[in-house]
Design an enzyme around this catalytic site. Structure first.
Site, PDB file in Angstrom:
ATOM      1  N   ASP A  28       0.879  -1.173   0.000  1.00  0.00           N
ATOM      2  CA  ASP A  28       0.000   0.000   0.000  1.00  0.00           C
ATOM      3  C   ASP A  28       0.916   1.222   0.000  1.00  0.00           C
ATOM      4  OD1 ASP A  28      -2.368   1.585   0.285  1.00  0.00           O
ATOM      5  OD2 ASP A  28      -1.946   1.795   2.416  1.00  0.00           O
ATOM      6  N   SER A  29       0.306   2.401  -0.072  1.00  0.00           N
ATOM      7  CA  SER A  29       1.110   3.612   0.047  1.00  0.00           C
ATOM      8  C   SER A  29       1.579   3.808   1.494  1.00  0.00           C
ATOM      9  CB  SER A  29       0.292   4.821  -0.408  1.00  0.00           C
ATOM     10  OG  SER A  29      -0.856   4.953   0.414  1.00  0.00           O
ATOM     11  N   GLY A  61      -3.499   8.777  -3.921  1.00  0.00           N
ATOM     12  CA  GLY A  61      -4.802   9.141  -4.462  1.00  0.00           C
ATOM     13  C   GLY A  61      -4.852  10.421  -5.260  1.00  0.00           C
ATOM     14  N   CYS A  91      -4.207  -1.831  -1.940  1.00  0.00           N
ATOM     15  CA  CYS A  91      -4.333  -0.430  -2.314  1.00  0.00           C
ATOM     16  C   CYS A  91      -5.335  -0.336  -3.462  1.00  0.00           C
ATOM     17  CB  CYS A  91      -2.969   0.094  -2.755  1.00  0.00           C
ATOM     18  SG  CYS A  91      -3.021   1.751  -3.428  1.00  0.00           S
ATOM     19  N   GLU A 168      -2.906   9.003   8.123  1.00  0.00           N
ATOM     20  CA  GLU A 168      -1.456   8.819   8.266  1.00  0.00           C
ATOM     21  C   GLU A 168      -0.904   9.671   9.416  1.00  0.00           C
ATOM     22  OE1 GLU A 168       0.829   6.798   6.770  1.00  0.00           O
ATOM     23  OE2 GLU A 168      -0.627   5.772   5.508  1.00  0.00           O
ATOM     24  N   CYS A 200     -10.974   2.595  -0.211  1.00  0.00           N
ATOM     25  CA  CYS A 200      -9.554   2.859   0.059  1.00  0.00           C
ATOM     26  C   CYS A 200      -9.215   2.049   1.300  1.00  0.00           C
ATOM     27  CB  CYS A 200      -9.329   4.354   0.304  1.00  0.00           C
ATOM     28  SG  CYS A 200      -7.680   4.748   0.940  1.00  0.00           S
ATOM     29  N   HIS A 202      -7.224   2.521   3.594  1.00  0.00           N
ATOM     30  CA  HIS A 202      -7.066   3.310   4.829  1.00  0.00           C
ATOM     31  C   HIS A 202      -8.404   3.491   5.562  1.00  0.00           C
ATOM     32  CE1 HIS A 202      -3.175   4.574   3.140  1.00  0.00           C
ATOM     33  NE2 HIS A 202      -2.894   5.170   4.296  1.00  0.00           N
TER      34      HIS A 202
HETATM   35  N1  DGL Z   1      -4.739   2.994   0.688  1.00  0.00           N
HETATM   36  C1  DGL Z   1      -4.633   3.275  -0.697  1.00  0.00           C
HETATM   37  C2  DGL Z   1      -5.916   2.993  -1.433  1.00  0.00           C
HETATM   38  O1  DGL Z   1      -6.564   2.036  -1.083  1.00  0.00           O
HETATM   39  C3  DGL Z   1      -3.885   4.529  -1.106  1.00  0.00           C
HETATM   40  C4  DGL Z   1      -4.293   5.785  -0.469  1.00  0.00           C
HETATM   41  C5  DGL Z   1      -3.421   6.951  -0.848  1.00  0.00           C
HETATM   42  O2  DGL Z   1      -2.200   6.865  -0.687  1.00  0.00           O
HETATM   43  O3  DGL Z   1      -3.954   7.964  -1.326  1.00  0.00           O
HETATM   44  O4  DGL Z   1      -6.278   3.644  -2.371  1.00  0.00           O
END
Ligand code: DGL
Length: 288
Positions: A28-29, A61, A91, A168, A200, A202
């Site tokens: 993931d990021s 994103g 991600c 984050e 997402c 997150h």
């Molecule tokens: N968690 C990731 C996703 O599912 C990336 C979120 C991001 O870095 O913007 O899209």
């Protein structure tokens, strides 16, 4: 026994004597992928895992498709060097913008989160809201996947640029986060959605905040649950399930290991040991 897997042709590439024991790679990021990791611990407790967080380059994103594709190629190249037997793109942004392309380029089986999430959503509702990063929302990946499965449901997507930076920074319980969430949910509540997809990885970390703003009948879909179920199925189809005790999870990031370790402790319940990886030396061998 392996006959119906889409990844069958990749089996020949596993040089390992005991490919079942190889780890699953997930990336993931940032900390979002930990929601997928938690599902792996729950559903596939015998699997060893290599986790990569591209923290030096988050948020994904707001990136272009070309950037996401490049980052995804670099990460997959590194994960393949770690001899993973399967990759979960934990991600949505990479799954929406890069999955189809990189599946043609890499031999390792790669699973994305969008299709499992879309399948779960259509089982639950008819008026489906999707909250996602701006790049995922703009790609219409969820909308297309959901409508392909059931053209009779309705889908509304909202890009939520502020969520990932807030998560984050560990600002989940900050009143500002709730205010921002209220704004993102408003157009979906106006449509009287019955189902909301965490588009997402997150966002499941925001569940308490979202739940407090949603009517109780709205069902939440966490694609992490479903991508890991799909992963279990693929491992079985490929004969790759590990029956031995797993190795400790290996964590790597492109940014600051200490920072990831500090955020990680909150979600994992222990302080992870985190290494740093630099991509500058990695050749993208598949492309040459
Ligand atoms: N968690 C990731 C996703 O599912 C990336 C979120 C991001 O870095 O913007 O899209």
């Amino acid at each position: 026994m392996y006959s119906s897997s889409i990844f069958e042709e990749n089996l020949d590439d596993f040089s390992n004597q005991e490919p079942q024991r190889a780890p699953i790679g997930i990336f993931d990021s940032g900390v979002g992928g930990l929601t997928v990791l938690r599902q792996l611990y729950r559903q596939l407790p015998n699997e060893s895992i290599v986790y990569f967080g591209d923290t030096a380059r988050l948020p994904y994103g707001i990136r272009s498709q070309a950037e996401i594709l490049q980052f995804t190629r670099e990460i997959l190249t590194w994960l393949q060097q770690q001899q993973v037997k399967m990759v979960i793109m934990a991600c949505n942004t990479s799954s929406a913008l890069a999955l189809e392309t990189v599946r043609q380029e890499f031999t390792v089986p790669i699973l994305g989160v969008i299709l499992p999430g879309a399948r779960a959503a259509v089982q639950l509702g008819k008026r489906i809201g999707v909250i996602a990063t701006p790049a995922t929302a703009k790609s219409n990946a969820y909308k297309h996947a959901i409508l392909e499965i059931n053209p009779n449901v309705q889908v509304w997507q909202v890009g939520c640029p502020e969520f990932v930076p807030l998560i984050e920074q560990n600002r989940i319980h900050d009143p500002y986060t709730s205010e921002v969430a209220r704004g993102y949910l408003e157009p979906l509540l106006e449509q009287e959605i019955d189902t909301l997809v965490h588009g997402c990885t997150h966002y499941p970390l925001l569940t308490p905040v979202l739940r407090s703003l949603l009517p109780s009948q709205v069902q939440l879909v966490d694609p992490a649950v479903h991508v890991v179920a799909a992963c279990a199925q693929e491992l079985d189809l490929l004969g790759l399930r590990n029956m031995h005790p797993p190795l400790p999870t290996r964590f790597a990031v492109s940014g600051c290991p200490q920072q990831f370790s500090q955020s990680g402790v909150h979600w994992l319940g222990h302080t992870p040991l985190v290494e740093q990886v630099s991509f500058t030396d990695i050749a993208i061998s598949q492309l040459h």
